[in-house]
Scaffold this motif. Structure first.
Motif, short mmCIF file in Angstrom:
data_model
loop_
_atom_site.label_atom_id
_atom_site.label_comp_id
_atom_site.label_asym_id
_atom_site.label_seq_id
_atom_site.Cartn_x
_atom_site.Cartn_y
_atom_site.Cartn_z
N ALA A 11 9.18 58.05 15.58
CA ALA A 11 8.93 57.55 13.92
C ALA A 11 7.31 57.60 13.63
CB ALA A 11 9.45 56.00 13.87
N SER A 12 6.45 57.52 14.79
CA SER A 12 4.97 57.43 14.23
C SER A 12 4.80 59.03 14.24
CB SER A 12 4.28 57.04 15.56
OG SER A 12 4.55 55.54 15.92
N VAL A 13 5.16 59.78 14.87
CA VAL A 13 4.68 61.33 14.50
C VAL A 13 5.24 61.62 13.38
CG1 VAL A 13 5.09 63.65 15.39
CG2 VAL A 13 4.46 61.59 17.15
N ILE A 14 6.40 61.30 13.00
CA ILE A 14 7.07 61.64 11.76
C ILE A 14 6.06 61.35 10.62
CG2 ILE A 14 8.96 61.90 10.19
CD1 ILE A 14 10.79 61.93 12.63
N PHE A 15 5.94 59.97 10.55
CA PHE A 15 5.01 59.37 9.58
C PHE A 15 4.02 60.08 9.35
CE2 PHE A 15 2.38 55.64 8.27
CZ PHE A 15 3.01 55.40 6.96
N ILE A 16 3.00 60.20 10.54
CA ILE A 16 1.69 60.47 10.29
C ILE A 16 1.84 62.14 9.81
CG2 ILE A 16 -0.37 61.15 11.62
CD1 ILE A 16 0.31 58.65 13.54
N PHE A 17 2.55 62.81 10.58
CA PHE A 17 2.56 64.41 10.06
C PHE A 17 3.04 64.53 8.79
CE2 PHE A 17 4.48 68.58 10.47
CZ PHE A 17 3.26 69.25 10.94
N THR A 18 4.03 63.75 8.11
CA THR A 18 4.59 63.84 6.90
C THR A 18 3.53 63.42 5.95
OG1 THR A 18 6.70 63.13 7.57
CG2 THR A 18 6.20 63.27 5.10
N ILE A 19 2.58 62.66 6.38
CA ILE A 19 1.51 62.17 5.19
C ILE A 19 0.46 63.19 5.15
CG2 ILE A 19 -0.22 60.50 4.91
CD1 ILE A 19 1.42 58.27 5.88
N ILE A 20 0.07 63.90 6.51
CA ILE A 20 -0.97 64.83 6.34
C ILE A 20 -0.57 66.21 5.87
CG2 ILE A 20 -2.08 66.27 8.10
CD1 ILE A 20 -2.19 64.13 10.14
N THR A 21 0.55 66.30 6.12
CA THR A 21 1.41 67.69 5.31
C THR A 21 1.19 67.68 3.83
OG1 THR A 21 3.35 67.15 5.89
CG2 THR A 21 2.16 68.56 7.23
N SER A 22 1.59 66.50 3.26
CA SER A 22 1.79 65.97 1.94
C SER A 22 0.57 65.95 1.17
CB SER A 22 2.51 64.79 1.67
OG SER A 22 3.80 64.77 2.07
N LEU A 23 -0.56 65.48 1.92
CA LEU A 23 -1.91 65.41 1.31
C LEU A 23 -2.38 66.76 1.35
CD1 LEU A 23 -3.34 62.01 3.02
CD2 LEU A 23 -2.40 62.42 0.60
N TYR A 24 -2.36 67.56 2.31
CA TYR A 24 -2.87 68.77 2.37
C TYR A 24 -2.19 69.84 1.22
CZ TYR A 24 -3.72 73.57 4.27
OH TYR A 24 -4.29 74.95 4.40
N ALA A 25 -1.07 69.60 1.09
CA ALA A 25 -0.22 70.38 0.06
C ALA A 25 -0.69 70.12 -1.20
CB ALA A 25 1.39 70.11 0.13
N PHE A 26 -1.26 68.59 -1.62
CA PHE A 26 -1.47 68.37 -2.94
C PHE A 26 -2.81 69.16 -3.26
CE2 PHE A 26 -0.17 63.59 -2.44
CZ PHE A 26 1.04 63.79 -2.64
N TYR A 27 -3.68 69.83 -2.28
CA TYR A 27 -4.77 70.56 -2.54
C TYR A 27 -4.72 71.95 -2.26
CZ TYR A 27 -6.36 65.68 -3.12
OH TYR A 27 -6.47 64.36 -3.46
N ASN A 28 -3.60 72.24 -1.87
CA ASN A 28 -3.35 73.55 -1.62
C ASN A 28 -1.73 74.25 -2.04
OD1 ASN A 28 -2.67 76.10 0.00
ND2 ASN A 28 -3.58 75.33 1.72
#
Length: 204
Positions: A11-28
């Motif tokens: 659950a921790s890995v999914i949570f962190i990874f989803t936030i990171i990829t989403s934030l990255y996509a906001f600017y890419n």
């Protein structure tokens, strides 16, 4: 945070990874093009990977916040309840299964894309509800705690309303994700059906 990762690594890995990829996509913007679910292509055997990658990005801050807040409320406790690999299977399988209706519905619509972890998050919510339907949640802006089962019902009603709006957010996936989550949970823990019904009837 270290305790979360130790006790609930999936659950921790999914949570962190989803936030990171989403934030990255906001600017890419290129990430959106590559990661979004494209039913037209998937139905023709192309970009099949987008069934999974579309769940790693979100439309905007509000979409990300709503999904990850819901995930946070339920996912960590659920992993402790059903087990690590079981939680991984439930999340990933529901993410894929919840997209099937969207692929069928929009298989001939070339310009349609969708994104978001809605289906998998919905699966987590409704799996949790089977084990603890009357646990109390304090959901902003409601002034009082509400039972988890009521949150689940409101979650689906909101999704049904939102799915009628024009958006790339895959709200239809909420409903099918919920069904997937319930079925997969029952497969892993068939005794939960009797427990859930006992909890409900005991309150009637």
């Amino acid at each position: 945070m270290e305790q979360f990762i130790t006790d609930t690594p999936v659950a921790s890995v999914i949570f962190i990874f989803t936030i990171i990829t989403s934030l990255y996509a906001f600017y890419n913007p290129e990430v959106y093009g590559k990661f979004m679910l494209h039913p037209y292509s998937v139905s023709r055997g192309e970009r099949v990977y987008s069934i999974i990658t579309s769940g790693l990005i979100h439309k905007d801050w509000g979409h990300l916040f709503f999904n990850m807040l819901s995930y946070f409320f339920f996912a960590f406790t659920l992993e402790k309840t059903i087990g690590h690999w079981q939680f991984a299977v439930l999340y990933m399988a529901s993410l894929a299964l919840s997209d099937l209706s969207t692929i069928l519905k929009h298989k001939d619509h070339f310009w349609y894309n969708s994104l978001g972890a809605s289906g998998a998050v919905s699966a987590v919510v409704f799996s949790y509800i089977l084990f603890s339907p009357f646990s109390k949640l304090l959901i902003f802006p409601l002034p009082i705690p509400i039972p988890a089962v009521l949150f689940g019902v409101l979650y689906l009603f909101y999704s049904a309303y939102a799915s009628k709006q024009s958006s790339n957010i895959n709200h239809d996936a909420h409903f099918y994700g919920a069904i997937s989550g319930v079925i997969i949970t029952i497969i892993f823990h068939p005794q939960v059906v009797g427990y859930f019904l006992g909890q409900i009837t005991g309150r009637l």
